[in-house]
Design an enzyme around this catalytic site. Structure first.
Site, PDB file in Angstrom:
ATOM      1  N   SER A  68      -3.584 -61.538  41.954  1.00  0.00           N
ATOM      2  CA  SER A  68      -2.689 -60.870  42.905  1.00  0.00           C
ATOM      3  C   SER A  68      -1.318 -60.535  42.334  1.00  0.00           C
ATOM      4  O   SER A  68      -0.526 -59.850  42.991  1.00  0.00           O
ATOM      5  CB  SER A  68      -2.510 -61.738  44.154  1.00  0.00           C
ATOM      6  OG  SER A  68      -3.620 -61.603  45.014  1.00  0.00           O
ATOM      7  N   LYS A  71      -0.215 -56.984  42.377  1.00  0.00           N
ATOM      8  CA  LYS A  71       0.446 -56.393  43.545  1.00  0.00           C
ATOM      9  C   LYS A  71       1.921 -56.099  43.286  1.00  0.00           C
ATOM     10  O   LYS A  71       2.536 -55.310  44.014  1.00  0.00           O
ATOM     11  CB  LYS A  71       0.299 -57.308  44.760  1.00  0.00           C
ATOM     12  CG  LYS A  71      -1.127 -57.448  45.282  1.00  0.00           C
ATOM     13  CD  LYS A  71      -1.160 -58.264  46.565  1.00  0.00           C
ATOM     14  CE  LYS A  71      -2.562 -58.317  47.177  1.00  0.00           C
ATOM     15  NZ  LYS A  71      -3.390 -59.399  46.627  1.00  0.00           N
ATOM     16  N   SER A 133       0.498 -61.455  50.722  1.00  0.00           N
ATOM     17  CA  SER A 133      -0.438 -61.092  49.648  1.00  0.00           C
ATOM     18  C   SER A 133      -1.694 -60.441  50.206  1.00  0.00           C
ATOM     19  O   SER A 133      -2.803 -60.632  49.683  1.00  0.00           O
ATOM     20  CB  SER A 133      -0.812 -62.328  48.809  1.00  0.00           C
ATOM     21  OG  SER A 133      -1.418 -61.931  47.597  1.00  0.00           O
ATOM     22  N   LYS A 235       5.757 -63.566  42.936  1.00  0.00           N
ATOM     23  CA  LYS A 235       4.372 -63.443  43.401  1.00  0.00           C
ATOM     24  C   LYS A 235       3.451 -64.427  42.688  1.00  0.00           C
ATOM     25  O   LYS A 235       3.565 -64.643  41.484  1.00  0.00           O
ATOM     26  CB  LYS A 235       3.889 -62.017  43.141  1.00  0.00           C
ATOM     27  CG  LYS A 235       2.578 -61.663  43.806  1.00  0.00           C
ATOM     28  CD  LYS A 235       2.764 -61.349  45.261  1.00  0.00           C
ATOM     29  CE  LYS A 235       1.434 -61.224  45.980  1.00  0.00           C
ATOM     30  NZ  LYS A 235       0.669 -62.502  46.015  1.00  0.00           N
TER      31      LYS A 235
END
Length: 405
Positions: A68, A71, A133, A235
């Site tokens: 992720s 992202k 997320s 993140k």
């Protein structure tokens, strides 16, 4: 300050200007100090945001699955569209059946729980993407901007190259596993620095602790927020192929550090290793200034101009971090392809300054022409041509002689 240059063979050579930083010989080589810190993370990097000095790295250029953390690239494209006025926070995108089915709650991954076929404001999708997320948010954004995930992935790669991310490859906006989707922790750190500097107001979304959508409240997954270390983004990521990873940033006493780790076995290891790296970076280093903003760093040779050289300056202070309380040997060099060809406009980026601590490259910054150089007179150009011909011939002859020895 001593200054000299040497050139490789060829008509347009790679020039190296070596700066002797005699006031900045601080003793212990940095790689020895860096090795005093150990991490179980298979890949990791720690960077000082202001100087871009690399304080620690481990397999930082190894290609790994981003999960992720991909992202962050998705968010950058949206931020760039917002900054350029091509989108607004009130722009609405439809959550398609594909986004709902592939990235929604039924997929088993992280989700903002957006309803199928609903229209959602971009501001809410961004929070779903960054705070929660949400894979459904990522896909809805990708389809809203580029029509399909595949088209958006091509845009991610184009944008990555524009930002200087030459090794990383993206295949989707979510970070879902794909054999071709690979990044390096160094380039993830570069991307984080770019976002922090370019979109300071939008970056604040990465620091929001929670977001509620469809009456479902979710906390930010960044584990650094649980520690009192000044964390304000960015993140986390996890898939089986990547292990546990994190891109994080924290500020203490006006100093910002960016950390990236990946490949850890547990979420606890991810949190602990990231925190330990940040704690060590804030505690173990201090900043030393080498050059002031606008100060002449060195010179570059010019061909065919009304002057034979021009001063090189940095548009911001040049600083390097050294071990606190220790002495360290610091050297610097200017690298450019030259000689430069007239005319050269003042302010044009024409070279790079590379600063080393021991054998480790600590800082690399662009250098700019400090003055204009106009095209020289016919006699000046003829003289430059004669000198370039003779030195080029000498270099080729010398290279040929070396090949025969």
């Amino acid at each position: 300050m001593a200054f000299f240059a040497r050139a490789a063979s060829g008509k347009c050579a790679r020039f190296l200007a070596v700066l002797s930083l005699l006031p900045f010989f601080w003793g212990v080589p940095s790689e020895v100090r860096a090795e005093s810190f150990q991490t179980v993370a298979p890949t990791a990097i720690l960077i000082d945001a202001d100087s871009e000095a690399v304080l620690f790295e481990k397999n930082a250029d190894e290609l790994v699955a981003p999960a992720s953390m991909a992202k962050i690239m998705t968010a950058e494209i949206v931020f760039n569209e917002l900054k350029g006025g091509r989108l607004t926070m009130d722009t609405e995108f439809v959550v398609s059946e594909h986004a709902w089915k592939t990235g929604g709650a039924s997929s088993g991954g992280s989700s903002m729980f957006a309803k199928v076929n609903s229209s959602v404001r971009l501001e809410d999708l961004l929070r779903g993407l960054i705070v929660q997320s949400g894979n459904d948010a990522a896909i809805a954004i990708a389809e809203g901007i580029s029509g399909t995930e595949e088209n958006f992935a091509r845009r991610m790669n184009e944008r990555a190259r524009q930002l200087g991310l030459t090794k990383s490859t993206f295949r989707n906006p979510t970070g879902y596993a794909d054999p071709a989707q690979k990044v390096t922790v160094r380039e993830l750190a570069m991307l984080a620095l770019h976002i922090i500097r370019t979109y300071p107001e939008l970056y604040k979304m990465f620091g929001e602790r929670e977001f509620t959508w469809n009456k479902i409240r979710q906390l930010n997954r960044n584990p650094l927020f649980a520690f009192n270390i000044g964390a304000d983004g960015l993140k986390t990521g996890y898939i089986e192929e990547s292990g546990y990873g994190l891109v994080g940033s924290a500020v203490q006493n006006g100093q910002r550090l960016v950390v990236v780790v990946n490949g850890l076995k547990t979420a606890k290891d991810r949190a602990n290793e990231s925190r330990k790296l940040l704690d060590w970076g804030f505690r173990a280093f201090e900043s030393r200034q080498l050059f002031q903003e606008g100060q002449v760093v060195g010179e570059a040779q010019v061909f065919g101009g009304d002057r034979r050289s021009l001063p090189l300056v940095s548009k911001r202070p040049v600083r390097v971090l050294v071990p606190r309380g220790e002495t360290e040997r610091v050297t610097a060099r200017i690298v450019y392809t030259g000689p430069l060809r007239a005319p050269v406009q003042k302010g044009a980026e024409v070279a790079k300054l590379q600063v080393n601590r021991g054998e480790m490259k600590a800082v690399e910054l662009p250098l700019y022409a400090g003055e204009d150089v106009q095209v020289g007179t016919l006699s000046q150009r003829a003289l430059d041509g004669l000198m370039e011909f003779s030195t080029g011939w000498a270099r080729r002859a010398f290279s040929s002689l070396l090949e025969r020895i």
